[in-house]
Write an enzyme that holds these catalytic residues in place. Structure first.
Site, PDB file in Angstrom:
ATOM      1  CD  GLN A 114      38.964  39.671  41.192  1.00 47.53           C
ATOM      2  OE1 GLN A 114      38.631  40.468  40.328  1.00 47.53           O
ATOM      3  NE2 GLN A 114      38.683  38.373  41.092  1.00 47.53           N
ATOM      4  CB  SER A 115      38.961  46.405  42.542  1.00 48.25           C
ATOM      5  OG  SER A 115      38.046  46.069  41.530  1.00 48.25           O
TER       6      SER A 115
END
Length: 396
Positions: A114-115
């Site tokens: 993800q981030s």
């Protein structure tokens, strides 16, 4: 439009169906986060031909370490059992002191970050900035003149590194009509149910025409800023993002395994959240930062850029909901800063991804998870309390 068939989880009873629009959500994310390349188009991040960076081990039993969070008493063992963890690796003094795999994960499993991907792209930016290929003070339109017709007109590279542009971007993950929903579609993660939405990430960037505040006046978490940064890096280096990360970061770092990005319909590697790698290679990335940008005698990113990331943030731009997890925090160069005095910093991603880096204690921890929630301040505070408890026990 004709709906695409659902995915299938071949390990589940009855070969159960995974809805295409919800593949990244609970309960399916318990399987999909380790099998993204079975679901979406991807591009390789080659590990290179060289040897892997050494990660010697001095394993210790950390399960009984106690800590308290959110009014509850935990041990590290109970935290791992109750917080949807998939993997944990702890580095101290340059050695692996704990390495745990859960929920079917193995040392060779590649897990969606993800981030955390944003911090990979931020580090890539640091490499090119250190070489003078990219100037953080330059306007975005110096590298991407097409942005003159967008709200990014007048913003600098540093503004997107710090997510302090004033561009309107609705990050609401659960809203069906938010900019984030459009990004899910543009990136190829979800079906395009609205025919008026952009079909790729670049076209989504070009559609952003509105400002909510002047550039440089406030931090707002906008995933699209990392994609803008990624296009700057690609244009400046005349190299696609995945190849750039392989050549300049992943291979020189001594990764043990290939990594990969998801790609959109135009072939763009999703810099804001599409990166996948093994637990040990995320730990090598952490070790590179612990060593000030050098690993196994190889200088990968400049010491000055690492120090600037740790200590150069402006906490006055950081506030609101972001202080629920980091009350003394800041954001700089695509990293979350725990505090600008000690210089502890971290990479974070939705559904519980975390790389925690404390050079003062020569300590780092990687936690990979598949929470049922996109974001949970309580779960993240608990994860940080667990990591700090491990640090405290090792330091004592």
């Amino acid at each position: 439009m004709t709906s695409m068939p659902p995915f299938r989880d071949p390990t589940a009873p009855g070969n159960s169906l995974i809805p295409r629009q919800d593949w990244d959500r609970a309960p399916w994310n318990r399987w999909t986060f380790q099998h993204v390349r079975d679901l979406l188009p991807t591009t390789q991040v080659w590990r290179g031909a060289g040897p892997a960076s050494l990660l010697p081990a001095d394993l210790q039993d950390i399960d009984a370490i106690p800590f308290a969070a959110e009014g509850q008493a935990y041990t590290i063992g109970s935290f791992l059992e109750t917080n949807y963890a998939d993997g944990l690796l702890v580095l101290h003094g340059g050695k692996i002191v704990a390495e745990r795999y859960l929920n079917g994960m193995t040392p060779h499993s590649q897990h969606l970050s993800q981030s955390v991907a944003k911090s990979v792209v931020g580090t890539m930016a640091g490499i090119l900035i250190g070489r003078g290929v990219v100037d953080p003070a330059a306007s975005l339109t110096h590298y991407l003149p097409e942005l003159e017709a967008t709200a990014y007109r007048g913003a600098t590279v540093q503004h997107v590194l710090d997510m302090t542009s004033g561009v309107v971007f609705d990050e609401t993950y659960t809203a069906l009509d938010s900019h984030m929903a459009q990004l899910d579609v543009a990136s190829g993660w979800k079906e395009r149910w609205n025919p008026n939405w952009p079909t790729n990430v670049w076209d989504l960037i070009l559609s952003l025409k509105d400002l909510e505040c002047p550039h440089g006046t406030s931090f707002r978490y906008r995933s699209i800023e990392t994609d803008v940064l990624s296009f700057v890096l690609q244009r400046a280096a005349a190299t696609p993002l995945a190849e750039l990360v392989s050549r300049e970061l992943w291979a020189p770092m001594g990764a043990e395994e290939d990594a990969y990005f998801t790609v959109d319909a135009a072939g763009y590697a999703l810099g804001d959240g599409g990166f996948n790698a093994t637990l040990r290679d995320y730990a090598r990335f952490a070790l590179l930062h612990l060593r000030g940008g050098e690993i196994d005698g190889r200088r990968v990113v400049s010491t000055e850029w690492i120090a600037g990331t740790r200590f150069g943030a402006d906490p006055t731009l950081f506030g609101g909901i972001y202080r629920e997890v980091l009350p003394a925090g800041a954001y700089h160069n695509q990293f979350w800063i725990e505090d600008t005095a000690r210089g502890v910093y971290m990479a974070r991603g939705v559904f519980g991804q975390l790389i925690y880096i404390d050079p003062v204690a020569d300590f780092a921890a990687v936690v990979l998870s598949s929470w049922p929630e996109f974001v949970s301040a309580a779960r993240m505070r608990t994860a940080l309390a667990a990591v700090r408890a491990i640090r405290g026990a090792l330091s004592s």
